[in-house]
Design an enzyme around this catalytic site. Structure first.
Site, PDB file in Angstrom:
ATOM      1  N   GLU A 134       8.509  17.228  14.629  1.00  0.00           N
ATOM      2  CA  GLU A 134       9.031  17.015  13.280  1.00  0.00           C
ATOM      3  C   GLU A 134       8.279  17.903  12.292  1.00  0.00           C
ATOM      4  OE1 GLU A 134      10.481  13.216  10.714  1.00  0.00           O
ATOM      5  OE2 GLU A 134       8.409  13.141  11.421  1.00  0.00           O
ATOM      6  N   LYS A 174       0.876  -1.170   0.000  1.00  0.00           N
ATOM      7  CA  LYS A 174       0.000   0.000   0.000  1.00  0.00           C
ATOM      8  C   LYS A 174       0.917   1.225   0.000  1.00  0.00           C
ATOM      9  CE  LYS A 174      -2.418   3.514   1.918  1.00  0.00           C
ATOM     10  NZ  LYS A 174      -2.036   4.614   1.018  1.00  0.00           N
ATOM     11  N   CYS A 192      13.178  11.531   6.897  1.00  0.00           N
ATOM     12  CA  CYS A 192      13.055  11.248   8.327  1.00  0.00           C
ATOM     13  C   CYS A 192      14.384  11.458   9.041  1.00  0.00           C
ATOM     14  CB  CYS A 192      12.533   9.830   8.552  1.00  0.00           C
ATOM     15  SG  CYS A 192      13.510   8.548   7.767  1.00  0.00           S
ATOM     16  N   GLN A 196       1.525  19.469   2.746  1.00  0.00           N
ATOM     17  CA  GLN A 196       2.833  19.539   3.372  1.00  0.00           C
ATOM     18  C   GLN A 196       3.352  20.965   3.412  1.00  0.00           C
ATOM     19  OE1 GLN A 196       4.050  17.048   4.999  1.00  0.00           O
ATOM     20  NE2 GLN A 196       5.837  18.216   5.667  1.00  0.00           N
ATOM     21  N   GLY A 235       6.318   6.039   8.252  1.00  0.00           N
ATOM     22  CA  GLY A 235       5.445   7.203   8.177  1.00  0.00           C
ATOM     23  C   GLY A 235       5.496   7.982   9.470  1.00  0.00           C
ATOM     24  N   SER A 236       4.452   8.740   9.731  1.00  0.00           N
ATOM     25  CA  SER A 236       4.428   9.597  10.911  1.00  0.00           C
ATOM     26  C   SER A 236       4.282   8.780  12.187  1.00  0.00           C
ATOM     27  CB  SER A 236       3.275  10.592  10.813  1.00  0.00           C
ATOM     28  OG  SER A 236       2.026   9.941  11.004  1.00  0.00           O
ATOM     29  N   VAL A 271       0.443   8.000  13.058  1.00  0.00           N
ATOM     30  CA  VAL A 271      -0.135   6.866  12.332  1.00  0.00           C
ATOM     31  C   VAL A 271       0.567   5.582  12.735  1.00  0.00           C
ATOM     32  CG1 VAL A 271      -0.561   5.861  10.056  1.00  0.00           C
ATOM     33  CG2 VAL A 271      -0.826   8.331  10.399  1.00  0.00           C
ATOM     34  N   GLY A 272       1.876   5.647  12.908  1.00  0.00           N
ATOM     35  CA  GLY A 272       2.632   4.457  13.265  1.00  0.00           C
ATOM     36  C   GLY A 272       2.159   3.820  14.557  1.00  0.00           C
ATOM     37  N   GLU A 311       8.878   2.445  11.413  1.00  0.00           N
ATOM     38  CA  GLU A 311       9.928   3.459  11.306  1.00  0.00           C
ATOM     39  C   GLU A 311       9.188   4.784  11.191  1.00  0.00           C
ATOM     40  OE1 GLU A 311      12.103   6.286  10.660  1.00  0.00           O
ATOM     41  OE2 GLU A 311      11.799   5.705   8.573  1.00  0.00           O
TER      42      GLU A 311
END
Length: 488
Positions: free
Chosen positions: A390, A180, A289, A336, A233-234, A237-238, A255
């Site tokens: 971040e 995905k 990242c 963004q 990802g963020s 969400v992670g 990650e």
């Protein structure tokens, strides 16, 4: 493939075939350098589409895992050759779809080729050990078993390298995959999957389903047919991914974010430190990242470093990544861009001094793109939002300290621990930094961004789930150890 107003519509790849989503809905992928250009259309898939992808992967996993590692490796070698033959085409698509400069996109695609070849070779390396048994008449050893079906959820900032560095080890160790990709870079992902198709992997071994993260990403996390989830990802969400996988006992690998510092000691080579700070913090528009976001400088060299930094930042050419001479492209999306501008305003509100940039960039030919000026803040306190959260944009926060010890203390005073670097000529400072810096990747006299594909990669604290990607460390996530006891 079908077309829509002369723009290609890319389909899902399920069980070796390109298929449209059940509802037939699509999302437009927009060129961030020109919001009026549609790069392509990608499927806005449903849970039913995902079910088909997972089912195909389930049906293919037994035969795929039954192949020898060398046989699976041969497929990856073929994918690498095909990707290499299409390098410029795919890199150009990446630049059009997410904005990074064409040279950077070519470098990333070439890295994807190298990752495939590295893991192809893993098919011929050892997967276990012989262990002495207390029974003299027995043989005891370990081998590895694949997880089964692996869900791969990837971000938009490295749309070739990250999917490949997850899929290649998953495949070589005997798993099947459902990818995905980020919806914003679904066209680039489709072109990568075309390389797997051209290499004629068995149907169902590699599948791709595009769509909203809330539907397809969350669906992978919750799907009983998915044995493992690897996510980049963020952190927000992670954490949801990890919680969802844990709830049903699936293996997961996360990650997530970083707030990566560079420390500039009083004995540093300042020209080298400036060059690395700009490259690490502003290249790829700061959308890495591992990008440098905090610059922690000893007060004895602070003013000189700042002067040299601003001089070099002023030379940066912002523009379309496909144009010769462009050093920094646009933010990857309007969302963004707005996020970056929000953090810049937050920095000013909290009392940081804006030294350079800080606005939407509107240079020649850039009025329809999502451009932002490279930005430098002075007088930053480490408790400020721009020093803690971040940003994922080209924003540098300068922080003044009195000692190397204080620099490490400040560097560690965030929730993240992905990468960090120090510039010094003093060996003891180097050793102290290596020992005391809470980061999964520490670099000496080099920028914070970047990791070699054969080396383990991952973070500490809130930057990861404490597992590691890339290199031979990848086998730890994508397989389970099986202990074997043989008695004659």
């Amino acid at each position: 493939m079908t077309t829509k107003t002369e723009v290609t519509t890319y389909l899902n790849f399920i069980n070796g075939e390109w298929v449209g989503s059940e509802k037939g809905e699509v999302d437009a992928s927009i060129n961030p350098a020109d919001r009026n250009e549609v790069v392509g259309y990608v499927q806005k898939s449903t849970a039913l589409d995902l079910d088909k992808g997972v089912q195909a992967a389930e049906e293919a996993k037994a035969d795929w895992s039954a192949l020898s590692g060398a046989e699976r490796g041969n497929y990856l070698y073929k994918v690498a050759d095909i990707l290499e033959s299409r390098l410029d085409e795919i890199a150009k698509t990446m630049t059009r779809e997410m904005g990074k400069t064409f040279p950077e996109a070519k470098g990333e695609t070439a890295r994807g080729v190298a990752i495939l070849r590295y893991y192809a070779g893993e098919g011929m390396r050892k997967v276990g050990d012989v262990i002495p048994s207390t029974d003299a008449g027995a043989l005891m050893l370990t081998t590895r078993a694949p997880l089964g079906v692996v869900g791969v959820i990837t971000p938009w900032n490295f749309p070739v390298a990250i999917p490949i560095w997850k899929m290649a080890p998953a495949l070589i160790y005997g798993n099947t995959v459902v990818l995905k990709p980020a919806q914003d870079t679904g066209v680039t992902a489709a072109k990568v999957i075309e390389c797997f198709e051209a290499a004629q992997l068995p149907a169902g071994v590699v599948n791709m389903v595009t769509g909203p993260g809330s539907v397809i990403g969350q669906g992978l996390v919750e799907h009983e047919g998915v044995n493992g989830i690897t996510f980049t990802g963020s952190d927000t969400v992670g954490k949801r991914v990890g919680q969802g996988a844990l709830a049903r006992g699936a293996k997961y690998q996360l990650e997530m974010g970083g707030k990566n510092p560079v420390i500039v000691a009083e004995d540093a080579d300042l020209d080298l430190a400036v060059e690395a700070t700009i490259s690490g913090g502003l290249r790829s528009t700061g959308q890495k990242c591992t990008a440098t976001s905090r610059v922690i400088v000893h007060r004895d060299v602070y003013d000189e470093f700042k002067e040299k930094l601003l001089e070099k930042v002023a030379e940066i050419k912002v523009g379309n990544g496909l144009e010769d001479g462009t050093w920094m492209g646009p933010c990857a999306s309007e969302s963004q861009l707005n996020t970056v501008l929000h953090y810049i305003e937050k920095g000013k509100e909290e009392g940081a001094e804006l030294l350079y940039g800080g606005k939407k960039y509107v240079g020649e030919g850039c009025d329809t793109g999502f451009y932002v000026e490279p930005t430098v803040f002075d007088s930053v306190d480490n408790n400020m939002t721009i020093a803690q959260e971040e940003i994922f944009g080209p924003v540098l926060a300068l922080i003044k300290v009195d000692s190397a010890e204080k620099a490490i203390q400040v560097a560690n005073d965030v929730q993240f621990g992905l990468s960090a670097s120090i510039f010094t000529t003093n060996i003891q400072k180097m050793l102290d930094f290596i020992k005391h810096m809470d980061a999964g990747l520490v670099r000496i006299n080099a920028e914070s961004a970047g990791v070699e594909l054969q080396a383990p990669f991952g973070g500490m604290k809130q930057s990861s789930s404490h597992s590691r990607e890339q290199g031979q460390a990848a086998i730890e996530f994508f397989t389970s150890i099986k202990t074997v006891f043989v008695k004659g």
